[in-house]
Design a protein around this motif. Structure first.
Motif, mmCIF file in Angstrom:
data_model
loop_
_atom_site.group_PDB
_atom_site.id
_atom_site.type_symbol
_atom_site.label_atom_id
_atom_site.label_comp_id
_atom_site.label_asym_id
_atom_site.label_seq_id
_atom_site.Cartn_x
_atom_site.Cartn_y
_atom_site.Cartn_z
ATOM 1 N N GLY B 107 35.984 43.977 49.797
ATOM 2 C CA GLY B 107 34.554 44.115 49.534
ATOM 3 C C GLY B 107 33.725 43.567 50.674
ATOM 4 O O GLY B 107 34.252 43.095 51.677
ATOM 5 N N SER B 111 30.373 39.064 48.238
ATOM 6 C CA SER B 111 30.340 39.784 46.973
ATOM 7 C C SER B 111 31.112 39.040 45.893
ATOM 8 O O SER B 111 31.010 39.363 44.720
ATOM 9 N N ILE B 238 32.059 44.485 44.150
ATOM 10 C CA ILE B 238 30.697 44.789 44.578
ATOM 11 C C ILE B 238 29.697 44.002 43.745
ATOM 12 O O ILE B 238 29.861 43.817 42.542
#
Lengths: 373, 533
Positions: B107, B111, B238
């Motif tokens: 990611g 995050s 995310i």
């Protein structure tokens, strides 16, 4: 039938929870209203465990000389442009296409929305462009480019004061507090900011008031050491951040530094307890001297929630400037426009990369040019 | 979470409710509102277009001629479409036939990958697996140290042969372009798998460095790690607060590491979470987990159908029940049920037991947030202090066993003693006892067949005080009549909270449900919108 039994059991459990919830919460709301107690003000004394690290008497020979902040944005412009080209090109291609029908305007609006500008700001830009086109009746590329640039610059508002409070005020150091949600890049920003200030020949002190995240203080200290800046920190995790901040300011005053930069732990703006803690940091520091600058670090990928963050942080600690970080990704950072519009808090710095000197003072026109080039 | 989105849609539908029939302009207006709501919720533009297009088609299509009133029609369509975009079915982790199962995390920076590694390990451990964390983030300053701390909190071993970037420098290449690692994450990952195989760990979680979508070097490195360890699951982490960049980021990671599932981070903020919709819709990969806090317990399995319900503020009772199942043991639940059905008095001992179970379930605010109709009380919930639990517990523990089973016997001097023993004021003890009395009454009332409704909570929205009808009505001297009264009262009690629970759309939406409609064909929890309970 067994499933009915199970269902009943769990229904009973759920009801039980409701009962307990009712019992506890309701009591809370009924009873707490008038019972606010006047707590004695927290003593401004500093816990003994907070240790001060005074600057090394003989600075290590490896101290780096950071790049001067002027012109940083110009150097970084190429990188900014790279992440934004699609947007600038797309907009111009649409506008210069000759046919400006409803669909084109909608596409322009969509492009702006995709930059996280928000629906309101995007609609506004499109409306004004349409009016201009209607009034002048010209749609050649050069004119469109100039208009678009003007509108975007107006949106980013170059008239706002974007100077950092970074010199001694009367006979005390300026105090900068760095706040933000988790993972926005506060510690990195504090470290890079120290470099910017050192490049401006300021005496800087760093305060590692992020006592929560594992090894955050070490990270900040390393940043400081590279440019010969002392870091005030606690020797253990979980110390009172307000005490560390207080100490940092005290050390800066004793050292007659120009500016003290305090890094705080990341906190989601919805966590009431953590926001209270931040409020305490501010109150405690202000027992010695006012905080001159509160910088909210916003991740450029943040969407419309960024506005909410800015609102809450402003309520609690009075944000005076925004630092937009991670602008080197695909993110356009349009959210800062909404923040400026709604709260009048200007973007003061932008982080454009992972390099140590990739934090630059924000300049509205350079920024817009980079988008459109 | 998702609060604002559901608020907006709710407001939109409220306007529709008054209409008897959906005209094309109604549909267009609603669709425009939905478009705006979704855009402000940070749902990516292409996804919004697609979504509104489909809602419009369906709203104008044949379905309209059917049975429900306009608001219900749109709610149903939106709910179904949301569920579909969010991925339809719940998907758990696919375990390898031949252990160890390898899970790789990837990611953007910040995050929440490292934190997630700990949470995931904790969750798997609770399910009886023996996870191993592998520290392959050798780039961010002190990431290895952080993973070790997280591993310790989760009670899971960490494999960290390289210390990574302990100097705290940001790891930038000499050119200032791109970043580098302090060591070789590929070989660390590979060694981690070998270590796990030899020590018989059955799940390996590889934490990799955060990387930007446009950083081609790092993307290539991530692809190398993927190729070297051949993971069974690649989870893309995310931030729920991400805006329109979600689409490009997700696509870049899909190309770079071809992730198999998505984890939503920081869903405990007030982000509207549009990223969930965007990523799921653009990549077609399911969202598997949602991270909802800073502690190692704060990870939820993501249920698309339930999340859709949550967006529409229909509550999330299923998740609640699952959490309860984990916290309460069977005998406790059975005992509760027995007491409940026998209409026995609820004592402070039961109260204490439940409180400890609720504590085990995790965050109290979250639990309450899952109850239907709680969306409107979120503000009050947020200001709730978890330590209130401890204060109440202190009070109950300051009671003698006799007092716990006979709360009515607690007189003034006992109250004073309890207050002293627990360090609170006597008035707080009084309040607790008063609330407890009401709770007891409620339990009894429920046992007679009522529907759960919170007891009177001042200033807490629509689900405010619903006085027990039995109390307010004088009882008849005639036993038969009294019984009839009680039945009637119970029925009233039953119908009233149901309307309140569906309050988002009002009980008024209930009129005229034709017989040809099969309620079971509707999504779970949807009955509420039909105004029937």
């Amino acid at each position: 039938m067994s499933w009915i039994d199970t269902a009943w059991e769990w229904a009973a459990v759920i009801i039980g929870i409701l009962v307990v919830a009712g019992g506890i919460i309701a009591g809370l709301f009924r009873g707490r209203g008038g019972a606010t107690k006047d707590l004695p003000a927290p003593p401004p004394t500093v816990p003994a465990e907070v240790e001060e690290e005074l600057p090394p008497l003989q600075p290590t020979p490896t101290i780096e000389r950071p790049e001067a902040p002027e012109g940083r944005l110009a150097r970084l412009r190429a990188r900014l442009a790279r992440s934004n080209t699609a947007m600038g090109k797309g907009l111009l291609a649409l506008l210069a296409g000759g046919r400006l029908d409803e669909e084109t305007w909608e596409a322009v609006e969509d492009t702006l929305i995709t930059a996280d500008l928000g629906v309101d700001a995007s609609t506004q830009v499109v409306e004004r462009l349409r009016q201009r086109v209607a009034a002048a009746g010209k749609t050649d590329e050069a004119t469109m480019r100039a208009w678009l640039r003007e509108e975007l610059v107006a949106l980013v508002d170059p008239s706002l004061d974007r100077d950092l409070a970074s010199s001694r005020i009367e006979d005390r150091p300026a105090c900068i507090l760095v706040v933000g949600v988790n993972g926005a890049g506060k510690t990195t920003t504090a470290g890079k900011l120290a470099r910017v200030l050192v490049a401006e020949d300021k005496d800087v002190v760093l305060g590692a008031a992020d006592t929560f995240r594992a090894a955050a203080a070490d990270q900040l200290q390393t940043w400081g050491e590279r440019v010969g800046v002392p870091t005030v920190r606690s020797d253990r995790d979980g110390a009172d951040p307000a005490a560390v901040a207080f100490d940092a300011v005290k050390a800066a005053r004793d050292l007659e530094a120009d500016v003290v930069v305090i890094d705080t732990a990341g906190r989601l703006h919805t966590k009431v307890g953590l926001m209270d803690e931040l409020g305490k940091v501010k109150r405690v520091v202000e027992k010695q001297q006012p905080i001159d600058e509160v910088l909210l670090v916003l991740d450029a990928t943040t969407g419309q929630n960024g506005l909410r963050q800015a609102q809450v942080f402003t309520e609690v600690v009075g944000v005076t400037g925004i630092v937009l970080t991670k602008l080197d990704g695909t993110a356009k950072g349009g959210i800062v426009v909404a923040v400026q519009r709604d709260l009048g808090v200007p973007v003061k710095l932008v982080g454009l990369g992972e390099g140590p000197d990739d934090l630059a003072p924000f300049d509205a026109e350079t920024f817009v040019d980079a988008i459109l080039d | 979470m998702f609060t604002s989105l559901s608020d907006r849609l709710t407001a939109t539908f409220r306007n529709l409710r008054t209409k008897g029939r959906l005209s094309e302009s109604d549909v267009n207006k609603t669709v425009r509102d939905i478009r705006l709501a979704l855009l402000e919720a940070d749902v990516a533009l292409p996804v919004v277009k697609d979504f509104t297009h489909r809602v419009r088609e369906r709203a104008l299509g044949a379905e309209v001629s059917g049975a429900l009133n306009p608001a219900q029609q749109i709610v149903k369509i939106v709910n179904e479409e949301l569920t579909q975009i969010l991925g339809g079915q719940t998907r758990g982790i696919r375990f390898a036939k031949q252990p160890p199962t390898v899970i790789m995390l990837a990611g953007l920076q910040g995050s929440g990958k490292t934190t997630l590694a700990g949470k995931l390990a904790y969750l798997l451990k609770a399910d009886g697996h023996t996870p191993l964390l592998v520290a392959a983030d050798l780039q961010r300053p002190n990431a290895v140290t952080q993973l070790e701390v997280v591993g310790e909190r989760a009670g899971v071993p960490v494999f960290a042969p390289e210390r990574g970037n302990i100097a705290g420098h940001d790891a930038v290449l000499g050119s200032g372009e791109g970043t580098r690692s302090y060591g070789d994450p590929v070989s660390v990952s590979r060694a981690g798998i070998e270590f796990a195989t030899s020590k018989q760990y059955d799940v390996v979680i590889v934490d990799t460095a955060g990387r930007l979508a446009i950083d081609t070097d790092l993307m290539a490195q991530a692809a190398d790690i993927r190729a070297a360890i051949n993971p069974d699951e690649v989870l893309f982490v995310i931030d729920a607060m991400i805006g329109q960049a979600a689409v490009e980021t997700a696509q870049a990671f899909l190309e770079g590491v071809d992730f198999t599932g998505v984890v939503l981070g920081k869903l405990d903020g007030d982000a509207r979470g549009g990223a969930a919709l965007s990523v799921a819709s653009v990549t077609g990969r399911p969202i598997m987990f949602a991270s909802v806090g800073e502690g190692v317990k704060d990870l939820e399995v993501f249920h698309p159908d339930r999340m859709a319900s949550r967006i529409l503020d229909m509550g999330d009772v299923l998740t609640l029940i699952e959490q309860a199942e984990r916290a309460f043991d069977r005998s406790q639940a059975a005992e509760m049920e027995r007491k409940f059905l026998a209409a026995e008095d609820f004592t402070f001992d039961d109260f204490l037991q439940q409180m400890s179970a609720i504590k085990k379930m995790g965050n109290f605010k979250q639990i309450l947030g899952m109850m239907p109709g709680m969306g409107q009380m979120r503000q009050q919930l947020e200001s709730f202090d978890e330590r209130e639990f401890d204060r109440v517990e202190a009070m109950v523990r300051s009671m003698t066993p006799f007092e716990r089973t006979h709360p009515k016997q607690i007189n003034g001097s006992r109250r004073a003693r309890i207050a002293k023993g627990s360090g609170v004021s006597t008035s707080e003890v009084n309040q607790l006892l008063e609330r407890f009395g009401e709770a007891q009454k409620m339990m009894k009332q429920l046992a007679r067949g009522g529907v759960p409704g919170m007891p009177g909570i001042p200033g807490m929205g629509k689900r405010g005080r619903q006085p027990a009808p039995q109390r307010t009505k004088s009882k008849s001297g005639n036993p038969a009549k009294r019984a009839a009264d009680a039945r009637e009262a119970a029925q009233r009690a039953a119908s009233k909270p149901a309307g309140g629970a569906g309050g988002a759309f009002g009980a008024g939406a209930g009129g005229g449900i034709p017989t040809d409609l099969d309620p079971s064909a509707l999504p779970k929890g949807f009955e509420k919108f039909l105004g029937k309970s």
